[in-house]
Design a protein around this motif. Structure first.
Motif, PDB file in Angstrom:
ATOM      1  N   LEU A  94       0.824  -1.201   0.000  1.00 39.78           N
ATOM      2  CA  LEU A  94       0.000   0.000   0.000  1.00 39.78           C
ATOM      3  C   LEU A  94       0.862   1.256   0.000  1.00 39.78           C
ATOM      4  CD1 LEU A  94      -2.755   1.356   0.154  1.00 39.78           C
ATOM      5  CD2 LEU A  94      -2.671   1.108   2.649  1.00 39.78           C
ATOM      6  N   LEU A  95       1.902   1.263   0.825  1.00 36.36           N
ATOM      7  CA  LEU A  95       2.807   2.412   0.879  1.00 36.36           C
ATOM      8  C   LEU A  95       3.527   2.595  -0.453  1.00 36.36           C
ATOM      9  CD1 LEU A  95       4.340   1.984   4.454  1.00 36.36           C
ATOM     10  CD2 LEU A  95       2.626   3.643   3.715  1.00 36.36           C
ATOM     11  N   ALA A  96       3.905   1.479  -1.070  1.00 42.39           N
ATOM     12  CA  ALA A  96       4.566   1.561  -2.374  1.00 42.39           C
ATOM     13  C   ALA A  96       3.623   2.146  -3.424  1.00 42.39           C
ATOM     14  CB  ALA A  96       5.047   0.181  -2.803  1.00 42.39           C
ATOM     15  N   LYS A  97       2.350   1.740  -3.363  1.00 45.50           N
ATOM     16  CA  LYS A  97       1.361   2.283  -4.295  1.00 45.50           C
ATOM     17  C   LYS A  97       1.177   3.780  -4.086  1.00 45.50           C
ATOM     18  CE  LYS A  97      -1.397  -1.939  -4.914  1.00 45.50           C
ATOM     19  NZ  LYS A  97      -2.734  -2.556  -4.705  1.00 45.50           N
ATOM     20  N   LYS A  98       1.115   4.193  -2.822  1.00 40.38           N
ATOM     21  CA  LYS A  98       0.942   5.616  -2.529  1.00 40.38           C
ATOM     22  C   LYS A  98       2.148   6.424  -2.995  1.00 40.38           C
ATOM     23  CE  LYS A  98      -2.316   5.286   1.337  1.00 40.38           C
ATOM     24  NZ  LYS A  98      -3.346   6.119   0.665  1.00 40.38           N
ATOM     25  N   ASP A  99       3.342   5.867  -2.825  1.00 43.15           N
ATOM     26  CA  ASP A  99       4.550   6.559  -3.303  1.00 43.15           C
ATOM     27  C   ASP A  99       4.517   6.713  -4.820  1.00 43.15           C
ATOM     28  OD1 ASP A  99       5.514   6.802  -0.753  1.00 43.15           O
ATOM     29  OD2 ASP A  99       6.844   5.066  -0.872  1.00 43.15           O
ATOM     30  N   GLU A 100       4.098   5.665  -5.507  1.00 43.50           N
ATOM     31  CA  GLU A 100       4.016   5.719  -6.965  1.00 43.50           C
ATOM     32  C   GLU A 100       2.967   6.740  -7.407  1.00 43.50           C
ATOM     33  OE1 GLU A 100       4.708   4.710 -11.005  1.00 43.50           O
ATOM     34  OE2 GLU A 100       5.857   4.517  -9.148  1.00 43.50           O
ATOM     35  N   ASP A 101       1.830   6.774  -6.712  1.00 41.97           N
ATOM     36  CA  ASP A 101       0.783   7.738  -7.051  1.00 41.97           C
ATOM     37  C   ASP A 101       1.243   9.170  -6.788  1.00 41.97           C
ATOM     38  OD1 ASP A 101      -0.847   5.719  -7.848  1.00 41.97           O
ATOM     39  OD2 ASP A 101      -2.192   5.789  -6.117  1.00 41.97           O
ATOM     40  N   ALA A 102       2.007   9.362  -5.720  1.00 43.22           N
ATOM     41  CA  ALA A 102       2.540  10.700  -5.419  1.00 43.22           C
ATOM     42  C   ALA A 102       3.483  11.163  -6.526  1.00 43.22           C
ATOM     43  CB  ALA A 102       3.257  10.690  -4.078  1.00 43.22           C
TER      44      ALA A 102
END
Length: 246
Positions: free
Chosen positions: A59-67
């Protein structure tokens, strides 16, 4: 007899200790499993349904990618906005020749250049300060042009007084002599501006549509793409009076 009781008591103590140690191991193992599930996740499938439990790192990796994608979109839209502003300034700068044709007589070069400058500066001020995509939409477009015309008229009156008092003795006609022609130039600027704005918005929509599949979370996809697409389509419809798809 006493020795036997002592020995029996010792055995009881060892059994209790062994139960506690086993329980502690079970609890520790359970905690480790929970932490692993929380961090890396586990997928549960039931027929066509799939449930993901945990997976904090994913989830954190997804949020970083979205950012990262969000920042890329922001840079792209900033570049489009800068390009729009530059095109609008070019429109104003290109009005020199047409403004010259408005005048009904020959004028001193100095004073005439000042007249051209006051018209262009009024328009450039709007580019810098106004939200043009809202001011030029729908019924407010004509009122907006009239307001620009009114401001130019006020500046023209002050300009008349200054021109009449310079050594070349230049004199300018009352504003009502050139008012219609100036209004036509303003409306030409408004219509050309709408074309530039709509073109920029279509570029943004195309970019948002292309970026949608790259976002990993639904919230980020909605905020960065879907909402922006809807907003720009609404602006296009307000500016053109047509569906954004046409």
């Amino acid at each position: 007899m006493c020795l036997f009781l002592l020995q029996a008591g010792g055995v009881s103590m060892n059994v209790d200790q062994m139960k506690f140690e086993n329980l502690a191991l079970v609890v520790a193992a359970a905690l480790i499993v929970i932490v692993l599930i929380f961090m890396y996740g586990i997928t549960l499938k039931w027929g066509d349904k799939e449930i993901v439990v945990g997976a904090l790192k994913k989830l954190l990796a997804k949020k970083d990618e979205d950012a990262r994608l969000k920042e890329e979109l922001k840079r792209f839209t900033d570049d489009v906005d800068n390009d729009i502003a530059n095109q609008l300034y070019d429109l104003v700068d290109g009005m020199d020749f047409r403004l010259e044709k408005i005048m009904v007589k020959e004028h001193c070069f100095f004073s005439f250049g000042e007249f051209v400058r006051l018209v262009q500066e009024e328009l450039k001020k709007r580019i810098r300060r106004n939200n043009l995509k809202e001011r030029m939409s729908g019924e407010s477009r004509e009122k907006y042009a009239d307001k620009i015309l009114h401001n130019i008229k006020e500046r023209y009156t002050a300009f008349q007084y200054k021109a009449a008092n310079v050594k070349c003795g230049d004199a300018y006609a009352d504003f009502n002599v050139i008012e219609v022609a100036v209004k036509q130039e303003i409306m030409g600027f408004v219509n050309d501006t709408i074309g530039v704005l709509v073109s920029g918005m279509r570029k943004k929509i195309e970019k948002y549509e292309a970026a949608k599949p790259e976002f990993k979370t639904a919230d980020a996809r909605k905020f960065c793409c879907d909402d922006c697409i809807s907003k720009n389509k609404r602006y296009i419809e307000d500016l053109t009076g047509k569906d954004a798809q046409t």
